[in-house]
Motif scaffolding. Structure first.
Motif, PDB file in Angstrom:
ATOM      1  N   SER A 113       0.841  -1.201   0.000  1.00  0.00           N
ATOM      2  CA  SER A 113       0.000   0.000   0.000  1.00  0.00           C
ATOM      3  C   SER A 113       0.880   1.257   0.000  1.00  0.00           C
ATOM      4  CB  SER A 113      -0.903   0.009   1.235  1.00  0.00           C
ATOM      5  OG  SER A 113      -0.102   0.213   2.375  1.00  0.00           O
ATOM      6  N   LEU A 114       0.266   2.385  -0.325  1.00  0.00           N
ATOM      7  CA  LEU A 114       1.005   3.649  -0.299  1.00  0.00           C
ATOM      8  C   LEU A 114       1.609   3.885   1.082  1.00  0.00           C
ATOM      9  CD1 LEU A 114       1.833   6.395  -1.578  1.00  0.00           C
ATOM     10  CD2 LEU A 114      -0.378   7.279  -0.846  1.00  0.00           C
ATOM     11  N   ILE A 115       0.830   3.583   2.123  1.00  0.00           N
ATOM     12  CA  ILE A 115       1.315   3.812   3.498  1.00  0.00           C
ATOM     13  C   ILE A 115       2.571   2.973   3.759  1.00  0.00           C
ATOM     14  CG2 ILE A 115       0.683   3.698   5.968  1.00  0.00           C
ATOM     15  CD1 ILE A 115      -1.061   5.653   4.288  1.00  0.00           C
ATOM     16  N   GLN A 116       2.521   1.675   3.357  1.00  0.00           N
ATOM     17  CA  GLN A 116       3.700   0.822   3.545  1.00  0.00           C
ATOM     18  C   GLN A 116       4.889   1.375   2.776  1.00  0.00           C
ATOM     19  OE1 GLN A 116       1.378  -2.851   2.541  1.00  0.00           O
ATOM     20  NE2 GLN A 116       3.216  -3.796   3.386  1.00  0.00           N
ATOM     21  N   PHE A 117       4.625   1.813   1.537  1.00  0.00           N
ATOM     22  CA  PHE A 117       5.684   2.363   0.695  1.00  0.00           C
ATOM     23  C   PHE A 117       6.327   3.581   1.374  1.00  0.00           C
ATOM     24  CE2 PHE A 117       7.132   5.348  -2.543  1.00  0.00           C
ATOM     25  CZ  PHE A 117       7.961   4.552  -3.331  1.00  0.00           C
ATOM     26  N   LEU A 118       5.485   4.439   1.967  1.00  0.00           N
ATOM     27  CA  LEU A 118       6.007   5.642   2.621  1.00  0.00           C
ATOM     28  C   LEU A 118       6.865   5.273   3.836  1.00  0.00           C
ATOM     29  CD1 LEU A 118       2.854   7.963   2.368  1.00  0.00           C
ATOM     30  CD2 LEU A 118       4.974   8.146   1.046  1.00  0.00           C
ATOM     31  N   ILE A 119       6.451   4.233   4.541  1.00  0.00           N
ATOM     32  CA  ILE A 119       7.258   3.776   5.685  1.00  0.00           C
ATOM     33  C   ILE A 119       8.624   3.279   5.194  1.00  0.00           C
ATOM     34  CG2 ILE A 119       7.408   2.022   7.523  1.00  0.00           C
ATOM     35  CD1 ILE A 119       4.304   2.320   7.767  1.00  0.00           C
ATOM     36  N   GLU A 120       8.581   2.515   4.087  1.00  0.00           N
ATOM     37  CA  GLU A 120       9.856   2.025   3.498  1.00  0.00           C
ATOM     38  C   GLU A 120      10.754   3.201   3.118  1.00  0.00           C
ATOM     39  OE1 GLU A 120       9.174  -0.222  -0.070  1.00  0.00           O
ATOM     40  OE2 GLU A 120       8.016  -1.758   0.960  1.00  0.00           O
ATOM     41  N   GLY A 131      15.597   6.543   4.458  1.00  0.00           N
ATOM     42  CA  GLY A 131      16.157   7.888   4.639  1.00  0.00           C
ATOM     43  C   GLY A 131      15.834   8.830   3.494  1.00  0.00           C
ATOM     44  N   HIS A 132      14.875   8.459   2.638  1.00  0.00           N
ATOM     45  CA  HIS A 132      14.533   9.324   1.503  1.00  0.00           C
ATOM     46  C   HIS A 132      13.589  10.455   1.892  1.00  0.00           C
ATOM     47  CE1 HIS A 132      15.348   5.661  -1.342  1.00  0.00           C
ATOM     48  NE2 HIS A 132      16.446   6.194  -0.853  1.00  0.00           N
ATOM     49  N   ILE A 133      12.777  10.238   2.942  1.00  0.00           N
ATOM     50  CA  ILE A 133      11.812  11.258   3.372  1.00  0.00           C
ATOM     51  C   ILE A 133      11.738  11.256   4.898  1.00  0.00           C
ATOM     52  CG2 ILE A 133      10.383  11.157   1.280  1.00  0.00           C
ATOM     53  CD1 ILE A 133       8.383   9.409   2.799  1.00  0.00           C
ATOM     54  N   ASN A 134      11.209  12.336   5.454  1.00  0.00           N
ATOM     55  CA  ASN A 134      11.005  12.360   6.910  1.00  0.00           C
ATOM     56  C   ASN A 134       9.507  12.178   7.215  1.00  0.00           C
ATOM     57  OD1 ASN A 134       9.769  14.833   6.486  1.00  0.00           O
ATOM     58  ND2 ASN A 134      11.553  16.023   7.090  1.00  0.00           N
ATOM     59  N   ALA A 135       9.181  12.126   8.502  1.00  0.00           N
ATOM     60  CA  ALA A 135       7.803  11.830   8.910  1.00  0.00           C
ATOM     61  C   ALA A 135       6.830  12.894   8.404  1.00  0.00           C
ATOM     62  CB  ALA A 135       7.735  11.738  10.431  1.00  0.00           C
ATOM     63  N   GLU A 136       7.299  14.152   8.383  1.00  0.00           N
ATOM     64  CA  GLU A 136       6.406  15.240   7.969  1.00  0.00           C
ATOM     65  C   GLU A 136       6.059  15.134   6.483  1.00  0.00           C
ATOM     66  OE1 GLU A 136       7.319  19.211   9.635  1.00  0.00           O
ATOM     67  OE2 GLU A 136       6.867  19.938   7.634  1.00  0.00           O
ATOM     68  N   LEU A 137       7.048  14.812   5.666  1.00  0.00           N
ATOM     69  CA  LEU A 137       6.779  14.676   4.222  1.00  0.00           C
ATOM     70  C   LEU A 137       5.893  13.452   3.959  1.00  0.00           C
ATOM     71  CD1 LEU A 137       7.133  15.600   1.342  1.00  0.00           C
ATOM     72  CD2 LEU A 137       9.386  14.538   1.283  1.00  0.00           C
ATOM     73  N   LEU A 163       3.595  12.304   5.976  1.00  0.00           N
ATOM     74  CA  LEU A 163       2.232  12.708   6.332  1.00  0.00           C
ATOM     75  C   LEU A 163       1.626  13.587   5.225  1.00  0.00           C
ATOM     76  CD1 LEU A 163      -0.124  12.990   8.372  1.00  0.00           C
ATOM     77  CD2 LEU A 163       1.101  14.925   9.388  1.00  0.00           C
ATOM     78  N   LEU A 164       2.450  14.499   4.706  1.00  0.00           N
ATOM     79  CA  LEU A 164       1.984  15.396   3.640  1.00  0.00           C
ATOM     80  C   LEU A 164       1.452  14.581   2.444  1.00  0.00           C
ATOM     81  CD1 LEU A 164       4.094  18.423   2.349  1.00  0.00           C
ATOM     82  CD2 LEU A 164       2.661  17.095   0.855  1.00  0.00           C
ATOM     83  N   ILE A 165       2.217  13.568   2.049  1.00  0.00           N
ATOM     84  CA  ILE A 165       1.812  12.765   0.886  1.00  0.00           C
ATOM     85  C   ILE A 165       0.523  11.990   1.198  1.00  0.00           C
ATOM     86  CG2 ILE A 165       2.501  10.861  -0.685  1.00  0.00           C
ATOM     87  CD1 ILE A 165       4.026  13.557  -1.142  1.00  0.00           C
ATOM     88  N   GLU A 166       0.447  11.458   2.424  1.00  0.00           N
ATOM     89  CA  GLU A 166      -0.780  10.753   2.834  1.00  0.00           C
ATOM     90  C   GLU A 166      -1.993  11.673   2.738  1.00  0.00           C
ATOM     91  OE1 GLU A 166      -1.147   8.528   6.568  1.00  0.00           O
ATOM     92  OE2 GLU A 166       1.040   8.393   6.512  1.00  0.00           O
ATOM     93  N   ALA A 200      -7.947  19.873   3.446  1.00  0.00           N
ATOM     94  CA  ALA A 200      -7.236  18.681   3.929  1.00  0.00           C
ATOM     95  C   ALA A 200      -5.862  19.033   4.486  1.00  0.00           C
ATOM     96  CB  ALA A 200      -7.093  17.668   2.786  1.00  0.00           C
ATOM     97  N   ASN A 201      -5.237  20.072   3.909  1.00  0.00           N
ATOM     98  CA  ASN A 201      -3.862  20.394   4.283  1.00  0.00           C
ATOM     99  C   ASN A 201      -3.740  21.453   5.371  1.00  0.00           C
ATOM    100  OD1 ASN A 201      -1.774  18.910   2.600  1.00  0.00           O
ATOM    101  ND2 ASN A 201      -3.305  19.467   1.060  1.00  0.00           N
ATOM    102  N   ALA A 202      -4.878  21.983   5.841  1.00  0.00           N
ATOM    103  CA  ALA A 202      -4.810  23.128   6.767  1.00  0.00           C
ATOM    104  C   ALA A 202      -4.332  22.753   8.166  1.00  0.00           C
ATOM    105  CB  ALA A 202      -6.176  23.796   6.852  1.00  0.00           C
ATOM    106  N   TRP A 203      -4.713  21.603   8.672  1.00  0.00           N
ATOM    107  CA  TRP A 203      -4.587  21.362  10.112  1.00  0.00           C
ATOM    108  C   TRP A 203      -3.544  20.325  10.527  1.00  0.00           C
ATOM    109  CZ3 TRP A 203      -5.744  16.299  11.276  1.00  0.00           C
ATOM    110  CH2 TRP A 203      -6.430  15.603  10.275  1.00  0.00           C
ATOM    111  N   GLY A 204      -2.918  19.633   9.566  1.00  0.00           N
ATOM    112  CA  GLY A 204      -2.055  18.491   9.906  1.00  0.00           C
ATOM    113  C   GLY A 204      -0.724  18.869  10.533  1.00  0.00           C
ATOM    114  N   GLY A 205      -0.312  20.139  10.386  1.00  0.00           N
ATOM    115  CA  GLY A 205       0.963  20.562  10.973  1.00  0.00           C
ATOM    116  C   GLY A 205       2.163  20.247  10.088  1.00  0.00           C
TER     117      GLY A 205
END
Ligand code: FDP
Length: 338
Positions: free
Chosen positions: A5-12, A17-23, A25-28, A77-82
């Motif tokens: 899934s996209l979520i699993q891919f983002l965790i991978e 080390g290609h992305i951080n947690a904030e990026l 979340l942004l993609i999600e 969708a993007n206003a409140w996630g931080g």
């Protein structure tokens, strides 16, 4: 193989080390918003969403109801996630700040909420294009000037095509990957990893009705393609033009080809048809990461220093050998190469 899934891919990607947690979340969040846009476009006439909104955007173009709805879905969708410092949209003159009371992040998001919108009413594929930049250090209220970073600085880019299937194509600068929406489950599933665009092609996409307005190098290049087997190229070329950039680019990402929107006499004063920040840069990043090329006909798109949030540029992208040839013809005509 088990579906990814996209979520699993983002965790991978985080673990690599290609992305951080904030990026991540942004993609999600963007992917979730795009699912909602897909639902809205999918309702067609039954959703009461077709037709003109009765308003104009910053470009002076008539907005469709779905342009406005898609823009609102992405903003909300993007206003409140931080995860964002601010966002900018093709549909709005100035960047949108994060509303008071919500935390701010370090990323800038740019999007064309519904590209190809002249195709909505005739039930042809449309899409969303997005690009992610880093907010300069110390900037708490990003203005247009803070978004004016060359495409080479993009942290991520992607598009979603709302077609027979809803498909997300994404890059973080480590290859280009495709996810297909499983509509029953509601999640994007990895359908192609590390896409490669063939370097050669016999298929081109251009709006031929502008031919008489093109500059000489473009006339020469397309003339040679049209001459086919008996011409200087010695092979026949086929043409496609959906008139939704996302759909035309997705065909190239799937089987190769080239997409051209050159400068012509009608749009000379505007600098081009397509927008650098919302269309050209993200698509160039995606195409280059898949082994293709993307130029303005004269230089690499991603190396342009942007001069305005809504700047327009000529676009030549897709299979490398063709993009290099048409770029060579322009540079030769300019006297930049011999
Ligand atoms: P649209 O104006 O319908 O949003 O973004 C501009 C764009 O579509 C691209 O998606 C598409 O490739 C191009 O314009 C089509 O231009 P023409 O109408 O000149 O063919």
């Amino acid at each position: 193989m088990k579906p990814v899934s996209l979520i699993q891919f983002l965790i991978e990607e985080r673990r690599a080390g290609h992305i951080n947690a904030e990026l991540s979340l942004l993609i999600e969040v963007v992917a979730r918003a795009c699912k909602r846009i897909g639902v809205a476009t999918g309702k067609g006439a039954l959703g009461g969403v077709l037709g003109e909104a009765g308003t104009g955007n910053i470009q002076g173009e008539a907005q469709k109801k779905l342009d406005v709805i898609s823009n609102e879905i992405l903003l909300e969708a993007n206003a409140w996630g931080g995860h964002l410092a601010a966002c900018a949209s093709e549909e709005m003159e100035d960047p949108q700040q994060i509303p008071d009371g919500y935390p701010k992040g370090k990323h800038l998001l740019l999007f064309d909420p519904l590209d190809g919108s002249s195709n909505i009413d005739v039930n042809v594929s449309v899409g969303t294009i997005f690009s992610v930049l880093r907010c300069p250090d110390g900037v708490t209220e990003p203005k247009a000037e803070h978004f004016l970073q060359p495409g080479t600085t993009q942290l991520a880019a992607g598009y979603v095509v709302y077609g027979p299937a809803t498909v997300l194509v994404l890059t973080f600068g480590h290859g280009t990957h495709e996810f297909t929406l499983d509509r029953e489950v509601g999640s994007f599933i990895l359908s192609r990893r590390a896409i490669r665009i063939p370097e050669q092609t016999a298929e081109f996409a251009i709006n031929m009705s502008n031919q008489r307005h093109w500059q000489a190098p473009m006339q020469r290049y397309i003339g040679e393609l049209l001459a086919g087997k008996t011409g200087p190229r010695g092979k026949d070329f086929n043409m496609r033009w959906v008139a939704s950039m996302v759909a035309d680019v997705h065909r190239i990402v799937t089987r190769g080809g080239v997409f051209y929107y050159p400068l012509d006499a009608k749009i000379l004063d505007k600098g081009g048809k397509l927008r650098l920040m919302y269309e050209a840069n993200p698509m160039a990043f995606i195409i280059e990461q898949a082994g293709g090329a993307a130029t303005t006909g004269r230089q690499r798109i991603m190396e342009l220093q942007p001069s305005g949030l809504h700047q327009r540029v000529p676009v030549f992208l897709g299979s490398k050998e063709e993009v290099e040839l048409v770029t060579h013809y322009h540079r030769e005509a300019d006297g930049a190469v011999s």
